[in-house]
Write a protein that holds these residues in place. Structure first.
Motif, mmCIF file in Angstrom:
data_model
loop_
_atom_site.group_PDB
_atom_site.id
_atom_site.type_symbol
_atom_site.label_atom_id
_atom_site.label_comp_id
_atom_site.label_asym_id
_atom_site.label_seq_id
_atom_site.Cartn_x
_atom_site.Cartn_y
_atom_site.Cartn_z
ATOM 1 N N ALA A 51 -13.314 16.785 -23.945
ATOM 2 C CA ALA A 51 -12.570 16.768 -25.188
ATOM 3 C C ALA A 51 -13.429 17.214 -26.357
ATOM 4 C CB ALA A 51 -12.195 15.427 -25.752
ATOM 5 N N THR A 52 -14.818 16.953 -26.136
ATOM 6 C CA THR A 52 -16.203 17.460 -26.846
ATOM 7 C C THR A 52 -16.119 19.016 -26.881
ATOM 8 O OG1 THR A 52 -17.237 15.308 -26.525
ATOM 9 C CG2 THR A 52 -18.286 16.921 -27.734
ATOM 10 N N ARG A 53 -15.746 19.471 -25.768
ATOM 11 C CA ARG A 53 -16.313 20.916 -25.554
ATOM 12 C C ARG A 53 -15.923 22.075 -26.465
ATOM 13 N NH1 ARG A 53 -13.786 23.761 -20.159
ATOM 14 N NH2 ARG A 53 -12.249 23.931 -21.730
ATOM 15 N N ASP A 54 -14.393 21.911 -27.008
ATOM 16 C CA ASP A 54 -14.074 22.940 -27.678
ATOM 17 C C ASP A 54 -14.596 22.878 -28.982
ATOM 18 O OD1 ASP A 54 -12.419 23.589 -25.554
ATOM 19 O OD2 ASP A 54 -10.572 22.609 -26.296
ATOM 20 N N ILE A 75 -25.790 17.017 -21.082
ATOM 21 C CA ILE A 75 -27.241 17.114 -21.824
ATOM 22 C C ILE A 75 -28.350 16.889 -20.531
ATOM 23 C CG2 ILE A 75 -29.096 15.811 -23.014
ATOM 24 C CD1 ILE A 75 -26.635 14.882 -24.900
ATOM 25 N N VAL A 76 -28.090 16.129 -19.611
ATOM 26 C CA VAL A 76 -28.957 15.872 -18.421
ATOM 27 C C VAL A 76 -28.887 17.109 -17.612
ATOM 28 C CG1 VAL A 76 -29.636 14.637 -16.445
ATOM 29 C CG2 VAL A 76 -28.773 13.488 -18.326
ATOM 30 N N VAL A 77 -27.797 17.703 -17.101
ATOM 31 C CA VAL A 77 -27.709 18.995 -16.463
ATOM 32 C C VAL A 77 -28.223 19.888 -17.066
ATOM 33 C CG1 VAL A 77 -25.887 20.396 -15.314
ATOM 34 C CG2 VAL A 77 -25.455 18.046 -15.307
ATOM 35 N N LEU A 78 -28.111 20.186 -18.497
ATOM 36 C CA LEU A 78 -28.569 21.209 -19.226
ATOM 37 C C LEU A 78 -30.388 21.285 -19.309
ATOM 38 C CD1 LEU A 78 -28.560 23.789 -21.092
ATOM 39 C CD2 LEU A 78 -28.365 22.289 -22.981
ATOM 40 N N THR A 116 -19.080 12.500 -20.201
ATOM 41 C CA THR A 116 -19.277 13.711 -19.716
ATOM 42 C C THR A 116 -20.328 14.440 -20.867
ATOM 43 O OG1 THR A 116 -16.971 13.748 -19.071
ATOM 44 C CG2 THR A 116 -17.977 16.066 -19.679
ATOM 45 N N PHE A 117 -20.445 13.956 -21.959
ATOM 46 C CA PHE A 117 -21.240 14.779 -22.995
ATOM 47 C C PHE A 117 -22.836 14.535 -22.655
ATOM 48 C CE2 PHE A 117 -23.735 14.547 -26.931
ATOM 49 C CZ PHE A 117 -23.515 15.874 -27.446
ATOM 50 N N ASN A 118 -23.015 13.330 -22.418
ATOM 51 C CA ASN A 118 -24.329 12.909 -21.946
ATOM 52 C C ASN A 118 -24.711 13.347 -20.489
ATOM 53 O OD1 ASN A 118 -25.574 10.785 -23.761
ATOM 54 N ND2 ASN A 118 -23.563 10.127 -23.771
#
Length: 402
Positions: free
Chosen positions: A66-69, A15-18, A10-12
Motif C-alpha cells: 500500500a505504501t509503494r505507490d 528499509i532493511v533490504v535496501l 513491509t515498509f520496515n
C-alpha cells in the motif's frame, strides 16, 4: 500455504533490504562495476530466496504494498520540481535533436518488442513490456505501468516480466555504451575540443555547492512535493473526466513541472527546493524503498516459461539499440568526439537508466578527454524528457494494440 506481511511490516523490511543492498554494492565490485542499483542488488536476492522457499517448501511469502505507490509519486514529483524551463532551454539545438532522436527511438523500441513477441506467438503487449516500458523507462516506469498491463490487458505476470527486462537491460546498457564510443572514436580518429579536463572538473566542483539540509529546508521540500501531488491529483481527475487515462505518477510529474515554473516567478522571495540536497534526498530514498518493495515482492516462478522469449526480445533490443546509436545518433549529433560520447550515454539510457548513461560517458571522458556538450544534453534528455515522451508513446501503443 502462504504468509502475508502487512503494510507497516513491509515498509520496515524494505528499509532493511535496501540497507543490505548498499552493503552488497560496497562489498561486491561486480555490482558497482555494472552500475546495478542498490535496491536491485538486494531486492532481487530476496525475491530469489523467496522463490527457493516456494519451490522447496511450497510456502508463499507476500507483502502488502500500500505504501509503494505513494513513494513513486514523490519520486516523479521531485523530477518535475527540478525541471525549470530555462534550464531545459539551455541545451539548445543539440538538446532538441537528441529529444527528437529519443522520441523516434521510443517508437522503434516498442515496435521491435511487439514484433518479436508476435513472432514468438505471445501477446504483443508482452513485447511492449520488453520495450520502452522497462528498458528506456527503467525500473521505476516498469513498476508504475505493469499493474495496468495486468489489470486492464490480462497479463497476470506483467510485473515480473517488466522487472526482469529492466534488470537485464541495465547490464546490457553497461556493456553497449563504452564499446560503441571506443569504436566510433577509433574509426573516425576523433579528439576532444574545448577546455581542458582540469578546468571542467574545477568548474564542476565549484558549481556543485548547494545548501545543506536542515529542518526548515526539509519541511519546505515536503510541502512543495505535497502541493505537486495535489496538483497532479487534480490533473488526473480532470483527465479522467475527459476520457483520458494517464497514470497518476505522470500527472504528478506534470503537476510539479507547472508549480516549479509558476510559483518561483510569482513569489520569488520563497525559498525553492529545486536542485537542493533535501529534494535529492527525498527523491533518492523514495525511489530506493519503492524499488526495493517492488523487487522483493516479485514471484519469479510465474515467468519461468517465458525465460526464452524474454531473452529473445532483449537480444533484438540490444542489436537495434546498437545499430540506431552508431548509424543514426552519431550522424545526427555531428559525427565528432562529442557525438561519440553522447552515443555512449544514449546506449546507457536506451537500455538502462540515467545513472548508467552518466557512468558510460564518464568512463569515456576519463580516457579520451572532456565532452562538455554531452554532459549537458544527455542528463536533460534521460532525466526529464524521456519520462514525458515515454508516457505519451506507451499510452498510444496501448490504445492501438491493447
Amino acid at each position: 500455504m502462504g504468509v502475508q506481511l502487512e503494510s507497516f511490516a513491509t515498509f520496515n523490511v524494505a528499509i532493511v533490504v535496501l540497507a543490505a543492498g548498499q552493503w552488497l554494492n560496497r562489498r561486491v565490485p561486480l555490482l558497482s562495476a555494472y552500475n546495478i542499483p542498490e535496491p536491485v542488488s538486494s531486492g532481487l536476492l530476496v525475491c530469489v530466496l523467496l522463490a527457493l522457499v516456494h519451490g522447496i517448501w511450497g510456502l508463499e511469502v507476500s507483502f502488502n504494498l500500500a505504501t509503494r505507490d505513494f513513494l513513486l509519486l514523490y519520486f516523479f514529483a521531485a523530477i518535475g520540481l527540478n525541471a525549470d524551463v530555462r534550464t531545459l532551454l539551455a541545451g539548445g539545438r543539440p538538446l532538441a535533436l537528441l529529444v527528437a532522436l529519443t522520441a523516434a527511438y521510443v517508437v522503434l523500441q516498442n515496435l521491435t518488442g511487439l514484433g518479436v513477441a508476435s513472432l514468438l506467438g505471445l501477446n504483443p503487449l508482452v513485447g511492449l513490456l520488453g520495450g520502452s516500458v522497462s528498458l528506456l523507462g527503467g525500473h521505476g516506469t516498469a513498476i508504475a505501468w505493469a499493474p495496468r498491463f495486468a489489470e486492464t490487458h490480462g497479463i497476470a505476470n506483467a510485473m515480473e516480466i517488466a522487472i526482469a527486462c529492466a534488470t537485464l537491460g541495465l547490464v546490457l546498457a553497461s556493456l553497449v555504451g563504452g564499446p560503441i564510443a571506443r569504436f566510433l572514436i577509433g574509426r573516425h580518429k576523433l579528439k576532444p575540443r574545448g577546455r581542458a579536463r582540469e578546468e571542467l572538473e574545477r568548474q564542476g566542483d565549484e558549481g556543485a555547492e548547494v545548501a545543506a539540509i536542515d529542518g526548515s529546508s526539509f519541511l519546505q521540500t515536503l510541502f512543495w512535493l505535497n502541493m505537486s501531488l495535489a496538483a497532479g491529483e487534480l490533473l488526473y481527475e480532470l483527465l479522467q473526466a475527459s476520457g483520458s487515462n494517464l497514470p497518476r505518477f505522470v500527472c504528478s510529474l506534470f503537476g510539479a513541472i507547472l508549480i516549479t515554473n509558476i510559483v518561483p516567478r510569482l513569489l520569488p522571495v520563497i525559498p525553492w527546493p529545486a536542485e537542493s540536497r533535501s529534494l535529492a534526498l527525498v527523491s533518492e530514498v523514495s525511489l530506493g524503498i519503492f524499488l526495493t518493495m517492488s523487487l522483493m515482492s516479485l514471484q519469479l516462478w510465474t515467468i519461468a516459461e517465458l525465460a526464452g522469449p524474454i531473452l529473445a526480445i532483449l537480444l533484438a533490443q540490444f542489436l537495434i539499440a546498437s545499430l540506431f546509436t552508431v548509424f543514426v545518433v552519431f550522424l545526427v549529433m555531428g559525427r565528432d568526439y562529442e557525438a561519440a560520447v553522447i552515443c555512449s550515454g544514449f546506449g546507457g539510457f536506451a537500455l538502462g537508466a540515467t545513472p548508467t548513461a552518466i557512468a558510460n560517458m564518464t568512463s569515456v571522458a576519463k580516457r579520451y578527454g572532456p565532452a562538455h556538450r554531452a554532459f549537458i544534453v544527455v542528463p536533460l534528455v534521460s532525466g526529464f524528457f524521456v519520462d514525458i515522451i515515454n508516457a505519451v508513446v506507451i499510452q498510444r501503443f496501448l490504445t492501438l494494440f491493447g
